[in-house]
Design a protein around this motif. Structure first.
Motif, PDB file in Angstrom:
ATOM      1  N   ASN A  39       0.751  -1.112   0.124  1.00 31.65           N
ATOM      2  CA  ASN A  39      -0.035   0.200   0.046  1.00 31.65           C
ATOM      3  C   ASN A  39       0.841   1.368   0.079  1.00 31.65           C
ATOM      4  O   ASN A  39       0.658   2.212  -1.144  1.00 31.65           O
ATOM      5  N   TYR A  40       1.936   1.334   0.965  1.00 31.95           N
ATOM      6  CA  TYR A  40       2.726   2.432   0.875  1.00 31.95           C
ATOM      7  C   TYR A  40       3.808   2.693  -0.414  1.00 31.95           C
ATOM      8  O   TYR A  40       3.946   3.903  -0.725  1.00 31.95           O
ATOM      9  N   LEU A  41       4.111   1.604  -0.821  1.00 36.73           N
ATOM     10  CA  LEU A  41       4.755   1.659  -1.806  1.00 36.73           C
ATOM     11  C   LEU A  41       4.253   2.218  -3.000  1.00 36.73           C
ATOM     12  O   LEU A  41       4.635   2.805  -3.912  1.00 36.73           O
ATOM     13  N   CYS A  42       2.792   1.540  -3.234  1.00 32.08           N
ATOM     14  CA  CYS A  42       2.116   2.159  -4.427  1.00 32.08           C
ATOM     15  C   CYS A  42       1.739   3.511  -4.071  1.00 32.08           C
ATOM     16  O   CYS A  42       1.772   4.269  -5.151  1.00 32.08           O
ATOM     17  N   GLN A  43       1.468   4.175  -3.053  1.00 31.34           N
ATOM     18  CA  GLN A  43       1.306   5.441  -2.599  1.00 31.34           C
ATOM     19  C   GLN A  43       2.603   6.220  -3.195  1.00 31.34           C
ATOM     20  O   GLN A  43       2.423   7.277  -3.998  1.00 31.34           O
ATOM     21  N   TYR A  44       3.718   5.668  -2.780  1.00 31.58           N
ATOM     22  CA  TYR A  44       4.849   6.369  -3.352  1.00 31.58           C
ATOM     23  C   TYR A  44       5.205   6.512  -4.684  1.00 31.58           C
ATOM     24  O   TYR A  44       5.394   7.490  -5.367  1.00 31.58           O
ATOM     25  N   ASP A  45       4.812   5.463  -5.428  1.00 33.61           N
ATOM     26  CA  ASP A  45       4.851   5.317  -6.844  1.00 33.61           C
ATOM     27  C   ASP A  45       4.021   6.122  -7.576  1.00 33.61           C
ATOM     28  O   ASP A  45       4.372   7.025  -8.501  1.00 33.61           O
ATOM     29  N   LYS A  46       2.687   6.506  -6.914  1.00 33.59           N
ATOM     30  CA  LYS A  46       1.686   7.254  -7.344  1.00 33.59           C
ATOM     31  C   LYS A  46       2.185   9.002  -7.107  1.00 33.59           C
ATOM     32  O   LYS A  46       1.944   9.752  -8.086  1.00 33.59           O
TER      33      LYS A  46
END
Length: 512
Positions: free
Chosen positions: A332-339
């Motif tokens: 979840n937090y890695l995806c938020q970073y990517d976004k």
């Protein structure tokens, strides 16, 4: 007739040093006759920050100032020099082109750095002009510029101690003491982060620079108050080369007659130093923003309610679906970073993502280890209970097979638990499982040995009991038969035989 400050452009916007103008300035102002009784004061900071205005107010110079009605555009181009009016000792004022200018664009970073390094190398006092509200920001507060010029100074220009006077413009309601503390912390962090030359790896900032921080009100909104405070600041430059003055710590004051040649040599060194090439602004921005995004995601992970609940639950036992739950949180937090970082340069974005993932895994690693230990403990306790039952129930050759079957069953269950606890983002924690698995294997072997020994003792005791019981029966039969053969009645013969067999059995048990 008013005294002339003799201002001129020392270095053009194209990086060409005006040797003729420098020699003329030295001659016109009688600089060469000043000996070591002079100081060089330079100012640097972002464009349209009021640098020229501040110098003119401080030293009565005539540097060109920005006209606000014409828009916030580049006013000073290159580097300008002038003589301060009415101050002793003699002060050479240097006005440096503002950094982060729209006119320079992406290609201006190298000149910004070169001019800043030049100012730091030649000046006894460097005024860092910055907006009060920019404290804590990266580029507006000139942090990348300070970092790179600090590095250049420690490598190439180790001479006298330079004084850094930070002037915070448009002071807000925030107390000056707090602003000073925050800015000083930022400066120390920049110094600690730079790549020092070997000779200065442990050299503190104060060995290179004296740092002072002051603040001024808004020139546009509080002009009278601004003028009053600048007048007080101007007094700091009187007797600046004396002990306790702003430039009083310089150790190797060079004669003023050598200033023109020194300026030329420093600028040539700066121009030739390939290490002074700054990366393009978009790289600097991408690096800063990706680092900030990663830092924010890591902070949010540490405070994630689901993660905190898992950590609390692990204190008392294993957590069901541990691997899947934790993997989802991390993802979840890695995806938020990517976004949030999607619009920044790919290589910088990916590098900071790897750093974020590594730091996140470091946070959750203790929980993963705790989960493995829970699985090991459960497997061992379950095996111990089952083996105790096996010792009581097993008989003959079936005991060894039953024990091996129990051990294999518990080990398989432990392996399945490890698979369920595996985190998707991890591929280098195999050693953690191996260590716990080997520890469990050693404990299982120890437990097997203990239970086999216990079983052997039980079998031995059972055999002895059979021998004892058989001897008693033989004695009883023999005594009864003998008595009846000599005419004793059956009841009496049986009673006497029973007493004899009991005594015999006790004697056998005792001897055994």
């Amino acid at each position: 007739m008013a005294e002339d400050c003799c201002s001129f452009q020392l270095i053009s916007g194209d990086g060409v040093l005006n040797r003729e103008g420098l020699e003329n300035f030295s001659r016109t102002t009688n600089l060469s006759h000043r000996g070591v009784s002079y100081a060089v004061v330079a100012i640097m900071g972002p464009q349209s920050g009021g640098k020229s205005t501040l110098l003119n107010k401080l030293f009565q110079t005539d540097f060109r100032m920005m006209d606000a009605e014409d828009g916030r555009t580049q006013t000073t181009q290159g580097i300008w020099m002038a003589k301060a009016i009415g101050i002793e000792p003699f002060i050479v004022a240097i006005d440096v082109e503002g950094s982060d200018s729209r006119e320079r664009g992406q290609g201006g970073a190298t000149f910004e750095k070169q001019s800043a390094v030049f100012a730091l190398a030649i000046a006894d006092i460097v005024i860092i002009n910055m907006w009060c509200h920019d404290i804590g920001r990266e580029h507006a507060a000139s942090r990348p510029l300070l970092k790179t010029v600090f590095e250049a100074m420690t490598r190439s220009f180790r001479s006298s101690k330079t004084s850094l006077l930070f002037v915070l413009r448009d002071q807000t309601m925030t107390p000056l003491e707090l602003l000073q503390r925050l800015l000083r912390q930022d400066i120390e962090r920049i110094w600690a982060a730079i790549a020092h030359a070997d000779a200065h790896k442990r050299t503190p900032l104060d060995e290179f620079f004296n740092v002072e921080i002051t603040a001024l009100p808004s020139y546009e909104l509080e002009e009278m108050k601004f003028t009053e405070q600048v007048a007080r600041l101007r007094q700091r430059f009187f007797l600046s080369t004396s002990p306790g003055g702003l430039a009083g710590d310089r150790k190797d004051g060079q004669p003023a007659s050598g200033l023109p040649l020194r300026a030329q040599q420093i600028w040539e060194t700066v121009k030739k130093n390939k290490d002074l090439d700054l990366p393009p602004p978009q790289v600097l921005v991408a690096t800063f923003r990706c680092e900030q995004i990663a830092k924010e995601k890591l902070s949010r992970l540490k405070l994630d309610e689901t993660w905190l609940a898992m950590g609390e639950a692990l204190k008392s036992g294993p957590v069901s679906e541990f691997g899947e739950k934790l993997s989802s949180i991390l993802e979840n937090y890695l995806c938020q970073y990517d976004k949030d970082a999607i619009n920044h340069e790919e290589s910088i974005r990916n590098e900071n993502r790897r750093k974020l993932e590594a730091k996140a895994l470091k946070v959750v690693r203790p929980a993963y280890v705790a989960m493995l230990q829970h699985l090991r403990s459960i497997a061992l306790k379950s095996l111990q209970t089952r083996l105790e039952r096996t010792v009581k129930e097993a008989s003959g050759d079936g005991f060894e097979a039953a024990v091996d079957s129990c051990c294999q069953s518990r080990m398989r269950k432990f392996e399945r638990g490890c698979e369920d606890a595996t985190i998707r983002q991890v591929n280098d924690w195999v050693s953690l499982q191996v260590n716990v698995r080997e520890s469990l294997r050693r404990d299982i072997e120890t437990l097997k040995s203990e239970k086999k020994a216990e079983y052997e003792e039980l079998i031995k005791a059972q055999k002895i009991k059979k021998v004892s019981d058989g001897a008693g029966i033989l004695v009883r039969v023999g005594v009864a038969a003998s008595l009846m053969a000599v005419g004793c009645d059956p009841v009496t013969a049986t009673a006497v035989a029973l007493a004899a067999s009991t005594s015999t059995k006790r004697l056998i048990d005792k001897n055994i």
